[in-house]
Design a protein around this motif. Structure first.
Motif, mmCIF file in Angstrom:
data_model
loop_
_atom_site.group_PDB
_atom_site.id
_atom_site.type_symbol
_atom_site.label_atom_id
_atom_site.label_comp_id
_atom_site.label_asym_id
_atom_site.label_seq_id
_atom_site.Cartn_x
_atom_site.Cartn_y
_atom_site.Cartn_z
ATOM 1 N N GLY A 109 0.811 -1.206 0.000
ATOM 2 C CA GLY A 109 0.000 0.000 0.000
ATOM 3 C C GLY A 109 0.844 1.255 0.000
ATOM 4 O O GLY A 109 2.076 1.197 0.074
ATOM 5 N N PRO A 110 0.209 2.413 -0.089
ATOM 6 C CA PRO A 110 0.929 3.693 -0.158
ATOM 7 C C PRO A 110 1.614 4.020 1.154
ATOM 8 O O PRO A 110 1.392 3.375 2.188
ATOM 9 C CB PRO A 110 -0.184 4.698 -0.484
ATOM 10 N N SER A 111 2.429 5.036 1.115
ATOM 11 C CA SER A 111 3.183 5.459 2.296
ATOM 12 C C SER A 111 2.254 6.017 3.372
ATOM 13 O O SER A 111 1.244 6.665 3.073
ATOM 14 C CB SER A 111 4.206 6.524 1.895
ATOM 15 N N GLY A 112 2.606 5.754 4.623
ATOM 16 C CA GLY A 112 1.912 6.380 5.742
ATOM 17 C C GLY A 112 0.685 5.666 6.243
ATOM 18 O O GLY A 112 -0.033 6.202 7.089
ATOM 19 N N VAL A 113 0.412 4.434 5.770
ATOM 20 C CA VAL A 113 -0.803 3.741 6.210
ATOM 21 C C VAL A 113 -0.527 2.815 7.399
ATOM 22 O O VAL A 113 -1.453 2.229 7.958
ATOM 23 C CB VAL A 113 -1.443 2.942 5.052
ATOM 24 N N GLY A 114 0.732 2.655 7.761
ATOM 25 C CA GLY A 114 1.053 1.844 8.938
ATOM 26 C C GLY A 114 1.614 0.467 8.634
ATOM 27 O O GLY A 114 1.585 -0.416 9.500
ATOM 28 N N LYS A 115 2.153 0.276 7.440
ATOM 29 C CA LYS A 115 2.690 -1.048 7.077
ATOM 30 C C LYS A 115 3.873 -1.423 7.975
ATOM 31 O O LYS A 115 3.953 -2.548 8.478
ATOM 32 C CB LYS A 115 3.124 -1.065 5.609
ATOM 33 N N THR A 116 4.779 -0.473 8.166
ATOM 34 C CA THR A 116 5.944 -0.744 9.008
ATOM 35 C C THR A 116 5.532 -0.944 10.459
ATOM 36 O O THR A 116 6.036 -1.842 11.144
ATOM 37 C CB THR A 116 6.959 0.419 8.899
ATOM 38 N N HIS A 117 4.603 -0.132 10.939
ATOM 39 C CA HIS A 117 4.105 -0.261 12.311
ATOM 40 C C HIS A 117 3.583 -1.675 12.546
ATOM 41 O O HIS A 117 3.951 -2.330 13.540
ATOM 42 C CB HIS A 117 2.987 0.761 12.552
ATOM 43 N N LEU A 118 2.751 -2.167 11.650
ATOM 44 C CA LEU A 118 2.148 -3.483 11.830
ATOM 45 C C LEU A 118 3.175 -4.603 11.686
ATOM 46 O O LEU A 118 3.090 -5.625 12.370
ATOM 47 C CB LEU A 118 1.006 -3.667 10.834
ATOM 48 N N SER A 119 4.153 -4.401 10.819
ATOM 49 C CA SER A 119 5.206 -5.405 10.666
ATOM 50 C C SER A 119 6.038 -5.519 11.938
ATOM 51 O O SER A 119 6.340 -6.625 12.405
ATOM 52 C CB SER A 119 6.107 -5.050 9.481
ATOM 53 N N ILE A 120 6.406 -4.369 12.492
ATOM 54 C CA ILE A 120 7.162 -4.381 13.747
ATOM 55 C C ILE A 120 6.318 -4.986 14.865
ATOM 56 O O ILE A 120 6.826 -5.757 15.698
ATOM 57 C CB ILE A 120 7.617 -2.963 14.114
ATOM 58 N N ALA A 121 5.027 -4.653 14.878
ATOM 59 C CA ALA A 121 4.141 -5.187 15.911
ATOM 60 C C ALA A 121 4.106 -6.711 15.869
ATOM 61 O O ALA A 121 4.137 -7.374 16.921
ATOM 62 C CB ALA A 121 2.735 -4.619 15.733
ATOM 63 N N LEU A 122 4.052 -7.285 14.676
ATOM 64 C CA LEU A 122 4.102 -8.749 14.556
ATOM 65 C C LEU A 122 5.445 -9.273 15.043
ATOM 66 O O LEU A 122 5.520 -10.316 15.708
ATOM 67 C CB LEU A 122 3.873 -9.171 13.105
ATOM 68 N N GLY A 123 6.514 -8.549 14.716
ATOM 69 C CA GLY A 123 7.840 -8.959 15.156
ATOM 70 C C GLY A 123 7.989 -8.934 16.663
ATOM 71 O O GLY A 123 8.578 -9.842 17.259
ATOM 72 N N VAL A 124 7.448 -7.907 17.307
ATOM 73 C CA VAL A 124 7.506 -7.806 18.762
ATOM 74 C C VAL A 124 6.727 -8.950 19.402
ATOM 75 O O VAL A 124 7.190 -9.574 20.366
ATOM 76 C CB VAL A 124 6.968 -6.441 19.240
#
Length: 274
Positions: A109-124
């Protein structure tokens, strides 16, 4: 308890590496007296607290070793700001079944929708559950893989990247690729090495048809995609999804510094003429 007995007990707890029990013995004794715990219940309480403390310490070490740029949790994600995202599906991923099945999770998806946030959340979540995780930016990862061809260390790098239970590859396609650098081959080798051996979480702003522009030779991109999407969990944001960054009225502040952020000391005034 007599002072001599207390000192001996604390010394033995430390010798047995029961650090949490030693540090919190006074509190355990107070609670035991308050709750009128028997001997077995008292010991069970101390042992359980020690186990929980060790689990937390181990999880903290795994989180540190994962090299996340910041800590993000699913609980902090604003699902109301992205109604297109299936909240139940995301929470199902947090159960980490995809890790055990060595499947991929692709956030597109486009920038700023929270892709990195959710990826890190799964990693944590994975770190807290006992899995080994590594977070890496796609550009740095691909540059390292491509450079390893020159010094014949590709096999060593692939072996290293095959170790984590979860490999998070962030922002594929965000950095330009030099036309002469064909990254598709090494990307295929990475995906092939982890295929059915370890989970991959990947974020990108590119549709699959655009991946050759970011990686190179389409004939290498296609087999990599075939392996990556087999059984994958693909979550796609619409192109007009709102950026949460654009909605912020105030910045989130600086990222945490692993070595500790220090404020520079003001320079002393120097008298003129000296």
């Amino acid at each position: 308890m007599a002072s001599e007995e207390m000192d001996r007990l604390l010394d033995n707890l430390r010798r047995l590496a029961l650090r949490h029990a030693a540090q919190n013995l006074d509190e355990h004794l107070r609670q035991a007296a308050s709750l009128k715990l028997g001997h077995v219940a008292f010991l069970a309480r101390i042992v359980e607290a020690e186990v929980l403390a060790r689990q937390q310490t181990a999880a903290d070490k795994r989180i540190t070793g994962a090299e996340f740029p910041e800590l993000c949790r699913v609980e902090d994600y604003d699902f109301k700001a992205q109604p297109c995202l299936d909240r139940k599906r995301v929470l199902d991923l947090c159960e980490l079944g995809f890790v055990d099945r060595c499947e991929a999770v692709l956030w597109i998806g486009p920038s700023g929708v929270g892709k990195t946030h959710l990826s890190i959340a799964l990693g944590v979540r994975a770190c807290e559950a006992g899995y080994r995780v590594l977070f890496v930016r796609a550009s740095a990862l691909l540059k390292r893989l491509y450079a390893s061809l020159a010094d014949d260390t590709l096999e060593e790098v692939l072996t290293e990247l095959a170790q984590p239970d979860v490999l998070i590859i962030d922002e594929l396609g965000n950095s330009p690729r030099k036309p002469e650098d064909d990254l598709a081959g090494v990307f295929f080798e990475l995906v092939s090495r982890r295929y059915r051996r370890g989970a991959i979480v990947l974020t990108t702003n590119l549709g699959f048809e655009q991946w050759p522009s970011a990686l190179g030779t389409p004939s290498h991109v296609t087999p990599a995609l075939d392996r990556l999407v087999e059984g994958a969990h693909i979550l796609t944001f619409p192109s007009d999804a709102k950026s949460y960054r654009a909605e912020r009225k105030q910045g989130p502040g600086p990222l945490p510094n692993k070595r500790g952020r220090r404020r520079a000391s003001p320079r002393p005034d120097v008298p003129k003429g000296k």
